[in-house]
Design an enzyme around this catalytic site. Structure first.
Site, short mmCIF file in Angstrom:
data_model
loop_
_atom_site.label_atom_id
_atom_site.label_comp_id
_atom_site.label_asym_id
_atom_site.label_seq_id
_atom_site.Cartn_x
_atom_site.Cartn_y
_atom_site.Cartn_z
N LYS A 1 0.84 -1.20 0.00
CA LYS A 1 0.00 0.00 0.00
C LYS A 1 0.87 1.25 0.00
O LYS A 1 1.93 1.27 0.64
CB LYS A 1 -0.90 0.02 1.25
CG LYS A 1 -1.91 -1.11 1.30
CD LYS A 1 -2.87 -0.93 2.46
CE LYS A 1 -3.95 -2.01 2.43
NZ LYS A 1 -5.00 -1.77 3.45
N GLU B 1 1.05 -5.10 4.23
CA GLU B 1 0.07 -5.62 5.18
C GLU B 1 -0.29 -7.03 4.76
O GLU B 1 -0.38 -7.32 3.56
CB GLU B 1 -1.22 -4.78 5.16
CG GLU B 1 -1.22 -3.60 6.09
CD GLU B 1 -2.56 -2.87 6.10
OE1 GLU B 1 -3.52 -3.34 5.45
OE2 GLU B 1 -2.63 -1.83 6.76
N LYS B 2 -0.55 -7.87 5.73
CA LYS B 2 -1.11 -9.18 5.44
C LYS B 2 -2.42 -8.96 4.68
O LYS B 2 -3.18 -8.05 5.02
CB LYS B 2 -1.38 -9.90 6.77
CG LYS B 2 -1.96 -11.30 6.61
CD LYS B 2 -2.07 -11.99 7.97
CE LYS B 2 -3.36 -11.65 8.68
NZ LYS B 2 -4.36 -12.71 8.74
N TYR B 3 -2.67 -9.73 3.63
CA TYR B 3 -3.90 -9.56 2.85
C TYR B 3 -5.05 -10.32 3.49
O TYR B 3 -4.92 -11.50 3.84
CB TYR B 3 -3.68 -10.06 1.41
CG TYR B 3 -4.91 -9.96 0.55
CD1 TYR B 3 -5.52 -8.72 0.31
CD2 TYR B 3 -5.48 -11.10 -0.01
CE1 TYR B 3 -6.65 -8.63 -0.48
CE2 TYR B 3 -6.61 -11.02 -0.81
CZ TYR B 3 -7.19 -9.77 -1.04
OH TYR B 3 -8.31 -9.69 -1.82
N ILE B 4 -6.17 -9.64 3.64
CA ILE B 4 -7.36 -10.28 4.18
C ILE B 4 -8.31 -10.58 3.03
O ILE B 4 -8.88 -9.68 2.43
CB ILE B 4 -8.01 -9.37 5.25
CG1 ILE B 4 -7.01 -9.28 6.41
CG2 ILE B 4 -9.35 -9.92 5.71
CD1 ILE B 4 -7.23 -8.15 7.34
N GLU C 1 -12.20 3.69 9.86
CA GLU C 1 -12.51 2.59 8.94
C GLU C 1 -11.85 1.31 9.44
O GLU C 1 -10.64 1.30 9.71
CB GLU C 1 -11.94 3.00 7.59
CG GLU C 1 -12.49 2.28 6.40
CD GLU C 1 -11.83 2.80 5.12
OE1 GLU C 1 -11.96 4.00 4.83
OE2 GLU C 1 -11.17 2.00 4.45
N ASN D 1 -10.85 8.62 8.17
CA ASN D 1 -11.23 9.68 7.24
C ASN D 1 -11.59 10.92 8.06
O ASN D 1 -12.49 10.88 8.89
CB ASN D 1 -12.40 9.23 6.38
CG ASN D 1 -12.04 8.00 5.57
OD1 ASN D 1 -10.95 7.92 5.00
ND2 ASN D 1 -12.91 7.01 5.55
N ARG E 1 -13.09 13.70 7.71
CA ARG E 1 -14.09 14.57 7.06
C ARG E 1 -15.49 14.02 7.30
O ARG E 1 -15.64 12.90 7.82
CB ARG E 1 -13.84 14.57 5.54
CG ARG E 1 -13.93 13.16 4.97
CD ARG E 1 -14.13 13.09 3.49
NE ARG E 1 -14.53 11.74 3.10
CZ ARG E 1 -13.71 10.73 2.88
NH1 ARG E 1 -12.41 10.88 3.01
NH2 ARG E 1 -14.18 9.55 2.54
C1 MV4 Z 1 -7.18 -4.21 2.60
C2 MV4 Z 1 -7.93 -5.31 2.16
C3 MV4 Z 1 -7.48 -6.57 2.49
N1 MV4 Z 1 -6.37 -6.73 3.23
N2 MV4 Z 1 -6.07 -4.43 3.33
C4 MV4 Z 1 -9.77 -0.84 0.36
C5 MV4 Z 1 -9.96 0.58 0.74
C6 MV4 Z 1 -8.83 0.94 1.61
N3 MV4 Z 1 -9.26 1.76 2.69
C7 MV4 Z 1 -8.28 -0.34 2.08
N4 MV4 Z 1 -8.93 -1.39 1.37
C8 MV4 Z 1 -8.66 -2.69 1.61
N5 MV4 Z 1 -7.53 -2.95 2.34
C9 MV4 Z 1 -5.70 -5.66 3.63
N6 MV4 Z 1 -4.59 -5.84 4.38
C10 MV4 Z 1 -9.10 -5.05 1.44
C11 MV4 Z 1 -9.46 -3.74 1.16
C12 MV4 Z 1 -10.69 -3.54 0.47
C13 MV4 Z 1 -10.87 -3.91 -0.84
C14 MV4 Z 1 -9.85 -4.44 -1.57
C15 MV4 Z 1 -10.05 -4.85 -2.86
C16 MV4 Z 1 -11.30 -4.70 -3.45
C17 MV4 Z 1 -12.32 -4.13 -2.75
C18 MV4 Z 1 -12.12 -3.73 -1.44
C19 MV4 Z 1 -13.15 -3.18 -0.75
C20 MV4 Z 1 -12.96 -2.81 0.55
C21 MV4 Z 1 -11.72 -2.98 1.15
#
Ligand code: MV4
Length: 503
Positions: free
Chosen positions: A157, A199-202, A274, A290, A292
């Site tokens: 990120k 970050e670890k992916y969720i 968030e 956020n 705002r």
């Molecule tokens: C993530 C994630 C999974 N794992 N981080 C999307 C918006 C931003 N605020 C952070 N987001 C995400 N971060 C980790 N470690 C999943 C999202 C995510 C997302 C990712 C891909 C497609 C749609 C999404 C919708 C909401 C959040």
């Protein structure tokens, strides 16, 4: 209290903020770009000033011109709405320097939360759970070592990113180096800063956020959560409050965490913390804050009865919060559908045109936050959001039924809108049962029949009462959907009987 406020925005949110000023007896100043000369926010305000051509950079993003108007019109304060300059610490500071109150948090709080690594580190020190990941100041070599420690899949990120911009998933260690290079280049291009973190992916996640309010005297409360998982390419399409994924004890826990996150940066005014909810692990992690007012704030207003924009103004004027945490007792259910000038049958292609006919829904439990009028011209200069349809119901099922009714009453001639998409979602099992995650929209195929042509959607929504209200437990998947995601009503009836519910 302020005598005069400038609203540095356009569209539905400018109108929303002007209404709050009107109720507080505050005179209002609108600013507008040349094509917005006839816009609703211009007509609603007591005074309005042109600040430049269509290009946002030359108008709604032009700090100098907006401050000039604010000085000329002798306003006490500026409300930035959302988007544009709302999270720009230089703008908040420029207001301060001009002796004008910025209705929002301090430039320092905006900057700290705007830098996602600083935000992670700052809230972590206040006991907020963050997704396992990397820290600041690592070389590519050190990041590679970190990646192996965190494990795959992981996310890269951009530190200056947020809201889904500059994110990359890496599934395989062999792809890491290339992805890192690409992510850095993309971040540099988009934000002028190539810093990234891991970050670890969720993989299966819900997007759940908590609204907070903080006054200048250290009192911070939360207004409960919003469920925002129905999104497409990081644009939210539907939000609701509360979330079916959050029970009362979890609500209190993430509320406390949200307050701790806000207090970590001495946050003042309205903000949103968030979270990402890891469905498989049943865990919440802080993602970002956020700083705002958000598009979806009305669903929180509908269930709490708090006028968030009026509170923002009071807080900025130095008033104490009127609510203690115990005063916040969410009631019922609220859903918002974002109505955009996009064609859901053409991959949400933005479209332009003139509104030739308009009939907006009303009636019990219906609220419309709209910038539309007959003759309104939709251009490609700005965000395609033109209206928000918000409903309230005693139960989630009643809210869904109201939304179905209100969507069918909404008539907009001359432009294509996302209304047919929302009608199909309101009929889909996954939505009705609340079992969706952030992958929902991508998984679905829009059928194109528009509003629920069959009775099963209405019945399914009724059945949801038993889940959301009577059963009072988390949503469960019932299976048996058709290809379009809807469920034959008899399957729902069988499920309800099996649950011991009335039919
Ligand atoms: C993530 C994630 C999974 N794992 N981080 C999307 C918006 C931003 N605020 C952070 N987001 C995400 N971060 C980790 N470690 C999943 C999202 C995510 C997302 C990712 C891909 C497609 C749609 C999404 C919708 C909401 C959040």
């Amino acid at each position: 209290m302020f005598k005069k406020v400038l609203v540095a925005n356009r569209g539905e949110i400018a109108v929303r903020v002007l209404r709050a000023c009107e109720e507080r007896g505050i005179s209002t100043v609108a600013v507008f770009s040349e094509p917005d000369r006839t816009a609703l926010h211009v007509r609603y305000a007591d005074e309005a000033y042109c600040i430049g051509p269509a290009s946002s950079r030359e108008s709604y993003l032009h700090i100098g011109r907006i401050i000039d108007v604010a000085r000329r019109a002798e306003v006490d304060a500026i409300h930035p709405g959302y988007g544009f300059l709302a999270e720009n610490p230089e703008f908040a500071a420029a207001c301060q320097d001009a002796g004008i109150t910025f209705i929002g948090p301090s430039p320092e709080a905006i900057a700290k939360m705007g830098d996602k690594l600083t935000a992670r580190e700052t809230v972590r020190r206040n006991g907020v759970p963050i997704v396992p990941g990397s820290e600041r100041g690592l070389s590519d070599e050190e990041l590679r070592a970190e990646a192996l420690r965190i494990g795959f899949p992981l996310m890269i990120k951009a530190t200056a990113g947020g809201g889904g911009k500059g994110m990359r998933v890496v599934h395989d260690p062999g792809d890491f180096t290339r992805a890192l290079g690409a992510a850095r280049r993309e971040a540099l291009g988009a934000f002028g800063n190539d810093e990234v973190y891991l970050e670890k992916y969720i993989p299966v996640a819900r997007h759940i956020e908590v609204q907070v309010l903080a006054d200048q005297y250290g009192h911070t409360i939360h207004l409960g959560e919003r469920e925002c998982s129905i999104q497409r390419r990081h644009q939210k399409l539907i939000e609701e409050a509360p979330s079916v994924a959050v029970d009362e004890s979890t609500r209190q826990e993430i509320g406390r965490i949200a307050i701790a996150a806000a207090q970590a940066v001495d946050y003042v005014n309205a903000g949103t913390v968030e979270f990402i909810y890891d469905v498989a692990e049943d865990r919440f992690y802080f993602l970002e804050m956020n700083t705002r007012l958000q598009v979806e704030h009305p669903v929180t207003e509908m269930v709490t009865g708090v006028d968030i924009v009026k509170e923002q103004i009071a807080i900025a004027a130095g008033r104490r919060l009127r609510y203690r945490q115990e005063d916040i007792r969410p009631k019922g259910w609220s859903i918002e559908c974002r109505i955009t000038a996009e064609d859901p049958f053409r991959n949400f292609m933005p479209n332009t045109g003139t509104v030739t006919y308009l009939k907006e829904p009303t009636g019990p439990g219906v609220r419309v936050e709209s910038a539309l009028y007959r003759g309104y011209e939709v251009s490609l200069h700005y965000d395609p959001l033109v209206s928000k349809l918000v409903v309230w119901g005693e139960t989630r099922a009643e809210a869904i039924l109201r939304m179905r009714r209100a969507l069918s009453e909404y008539r907009i001639g001359g432009i294509k809108t996302s209304i047919p998409f929302h009608q199909e979602v309101m009929d889909s099992t996954e939505f009705i049962w609340g079992t969706f995650d952030t992958g929902y929209v991508e998984r679905r195929r829009l059928q194109g029949q528009g509003r629920g042509s069959e009775e099963h959607g209405r019945i399914a929504a009724l059945v949801a009462t038993l889940v959301a209200h009577e059963a009072g437990r988390r949503a469960v998947h019932i299976g048996g959907e058709r290809a379009d995601g809807s469920t034959p009503w008899w399957k729902l009836a069988g499920r309800v009987r099996a649950m011991g519910g009335r039919w």
